[in-house]
Design a protein around this motif. Structure first.
Motif, mmCIF file in Angstrom:
data_model
loop_
_atom_site.group_PDB
_atom_site.id
_atom_site.type_symbol
_atom_site.label_atom_id
_atom_site.label_comp_id
_atom_site.label_asym_id
_atom_site.label_seq_id
_atom_site.Cartn_x
_atom_site.Cartn_y
_atom_site.Cartn_z
ATOM 1 N N GLU A 84 0.833 -1.207 0.000
ATOM 2 C CA GLU A 84 0.000 0.000 0.000
ATOM 3 C C GLU A 84 0.866 1.254 0.000
ATOM 4 O OE1 GLU A 84 -2.241 -1.065 3.418
ATOM 5 O OE2 GLU A 84 -3.763 -2.137 2.260
ATOM 6 N N LEU A 85 1.953 1.191 0.718
ATOM 7 C CA LEU A 85 2.891 2.317 0.739
ATOM 8 C C LEU A 85 3.476 2.536 -0.656
ATOM 9 C CD1 LEU A 85 4.586 4.463 2.219
ATOM 10 C CD2 LEU A 85 6.209 2.655 2.820
ATOM 11 N N LEU A 86 3.839 1.427 -1.291
ATOM 12 C CA LEU A 86 4.372 1.468 -2.655
ATOM 13 C C LEU A 86 3.389 2.163 -3.591
ATOM 14 C CD1 LEU A 86 6.281 0.369 -5.003
ATOM 15 C CD2 LEU A 86 4.880 -1.690 -4.934
ATOM 16 N N LYS A 87 2.122 1.802 -3.485
ATOM 17 C CA LYS A 87 1.088 2.401 -4.349
ATOM 18 C C LYS A 87 0.987 3.916 -4.115
ATOM 19 C CE LYS A 87 -2.663 -0.254 -3.925
ATOM 20 N NZ LYS A 87 -3.952 -0.872 -4.310
ATOM 21 N N GLU A 88 1.046 4.304 -2.849
ATOM 22 C CA GLU A 88 0.959 5.733 -2.521
ATOM 23 C C GLU A 88 2.114 6.500 -3.154
ATOM 24 O OE1 GLU A 88 -1.160 7.598 -0.574
ATOM 25 O OE2 GLU A 88 -2.519 5.932 -0.174
ATOM 26 N N ILE A 89 3.301 5.925 -3.039
ATOM 27 C CA ILE A 89 4.493 6.590 -3.554
ATOM 28 C C ILE A 89 4.459 6.671 -5.073
ATOM 29 C CG2 ILE A 89 7.015 6.391 -3.791
ATOM 30 C CD1 ILE A 89 6.863 5.063 -0.913
ATOM 31 N N LYS A 90 4.134 5.556 -5.712
ATOM 32 C CA LYS A 90 4.094 5.538 -7.173
ATOM 33 C C LYS A 90 2.914 6.339 -7.712
ATOM 34 C CE LYS A 90 7.852 3.231 -7.540
ATOM 35 N NZ LYS A 90 9.072 3.892 -8.043
ATOM 36 N N GLY A 91 1.947 6.603 -6.852
ATOM 37 C CA GLY A 91 0.783 7.382 -7.250
ATOM 38 C C GLY A 91 1.021 8.881 -7.115
ATOM 39 N N SER A 93 3.050 12.194 -8.170
ATOM 40 C CA SER A 93 3.895 12.682 -9.268
ATOM 41 C C SER A 93 5.242 13.163 -8.752
ATOM 42 C CB SER A 93 3.189 13.803 -10.021
ATOM 43 O OG SER A 93 2.729 14.770 -9.092
ATOM 44 N N ARG A 94 5.224 13.640 -7.514
ATOM 45 C CA ARG A 94 6.448 14.182 -6.919
ATOM 46 C C ARG A 94 7.421 13.070 -6.515
ATOM 47 N NH1 ARG A 94 7.470 15.702 -1.628
ATOM 48 N NH2 ARG A 94 5.314 15.365 -1.015
ATOM 49 N N LEU A 95 6.853 11.946 -6.069
ATOM 50 C CA LEU A 95 7.715 10.914 -5.481
ATOM 51 C C LEU A 95 7.917 9.659 -6.321
ATOM 52 C CD1 LEU A 95 6.314 11.066 -1.846
ATOM 53 C CD2 LEU A 95 8.419 12.092 -2.670
ATOM 54 N N ARG A 96 7.151 9.517 -7.414
ATOM 55 C CA ARG A 96 7.184 8.222 -8.095
ATOM 56 C C ARG A 96 8.537 7.880 -8.689
ATOM 57 N NH1 ARG A 96 3.552 10.392 -12.509
ATOM 58 N NH2 ARG A 96 1.877 9.526 -11.255
ATOM 59 N N GLY A 97 9.420 8.867 -8.821
ATOM 60 C CA GLY A 97 10.753 8.606 -9.349
ATOM 61 C C GLY A 97 11.684 7.944 -8.348
#
Lengths: 169, 136
Positions: A84-91, A93-97
């Motif tokens: 779930e944390l992964l999804k939040e991060i990849k979701g 725009s600022r952090l998905r990189g």
């Protein structure tokens, strides 16, 4: 500082480690410090999101000061799982990189697939070894160089070079 | 004098491995120890016993319920297994796996039996490690 540490002037990665187990946090912190990384260790997905400025209040600290180069998270955690944390991060725009690595004691193919599909860069089976961490950090450091030269980002698993850069320790 | 202490430590460690109490992961932890952190392994083990004491208690209490909540038991044991694995506690890891198998099949008696064995192993390892860390 210790063995195998990078010489002065080399880039030091900042890694955010997320694990509800106190024991595992202590160990991963040590593994990362030995690999010349700055470490911020938190005990939950919520805390991680707060640290990354994704949870609610976005004011306070400017993100640049907290620049995170890698996130390593446990999969099974109460409240918010690593997935779930992964999804939040990849979701975001600022952090998905930011590369995200999942750590799990369960070597389940379905779980691995889910994580990789959601954008995880690597899936490590616990207990995590020093060679795993060194391979990761080498990959990220090279990736940073490559990014500066304008080449495309590769996934750790697809990178043939990563399999030959394991340390001897 | 120094040599005798080293030998004592070496023998203790060897017996811990030979008897299957510890595995490769313990060695991995020892390799992370350095001048900056000479007591790293002892610190990790101390942390382990502190945290797992709470888990053991929770499992104990949950085993007294009727009917047994196998999902809850499995969850506690998953956590306990994880930490045990992280310090290289081989025998404990195996007991945990056994316990979780019993949870899967809803075998309450199996859980209770395995748990008694697990507690014995847990206490035995604690004593051995305390002794091991006492040698300077």
């Amino acid at each position: 500082m210790g063995r195998d540490c990078c010489s002065s002037g080399a880039q030091e990665l900042h890694v955010l480690a997320v694990d509800d187990s106190h024991v595992d946090r202590k160990v991963i912190e040590k593994l990362l410090k030995i690999s010349c990384c700055k470490v911020t260790a938190v005990e939950s997905g919520r805390r991680a999101l707060q640290y990354l400025g994704l949870d609610g209040d976005k004011s306070s600290v400017g993100f640049d000061e907290l620049k995170v180069n890698l996130i390593m998270t446990d999969y099974s955690m109460p409240g918010m799982t690593g997935y779930e944390l992964l999804k939040e991060i990849k979701g975001s725009s600022r952090l998905r990189g930011i590369p995200v690595v999942i750590m799990s004691s369960e070597n389940m193919l379905a779980r691995i697939d889910r994580c990789m599909e959601e954008g995880a860069d690597e899936f490590l089976v616990k207990p995590v070894k020093l060679s795993d961490v060194k391979r990761l950090t080498n990959f990220i450091l090279r990736g940073d160089e490559a990014n500066q030269m304008g080449s495309s980002k590769r996934k750790l698993w697809d990178d043939p070079c990563s399999w030959f850069t394991t340390s001897c320790s | 004098m120094e040599r005798n202490l080293h030998k004592q430590l070496g023998n203790m460690k060897k017996s811990l491995f030979d008897q299957g109490y510890l595995d490769e992961q313990f060695i991995q932890l020892e390799e992370l120890q350095d001048e900056a952190n000479p007591n790293f392994v002892e610190e990790v083990v101390t942390l382990y016993y502190r945290d797992s004491a709470r888990l053991i208690q929770n499992i104990e209490q949950t085993l007294e319920n009727n009917p047994l909540d196998f999902a809850k038991l499995d969850n506690y044991m998953h956590q306990f297994k994880g930490s045990s694995c992280s310090i290289g506690a081989k025998k404990l890891k195996n007991e945990c796996t056994q316990f979780r198998e019993h949870c899967k099949t809803g075998n309450g008696d199996g859980c209770k039996r395995t748990f008694q064995q697990l507690k014995k192993e847990y206490a035995a390892l604690k004593k051995k490690l305390e002794h091991y860390f006492q040698v300077p």
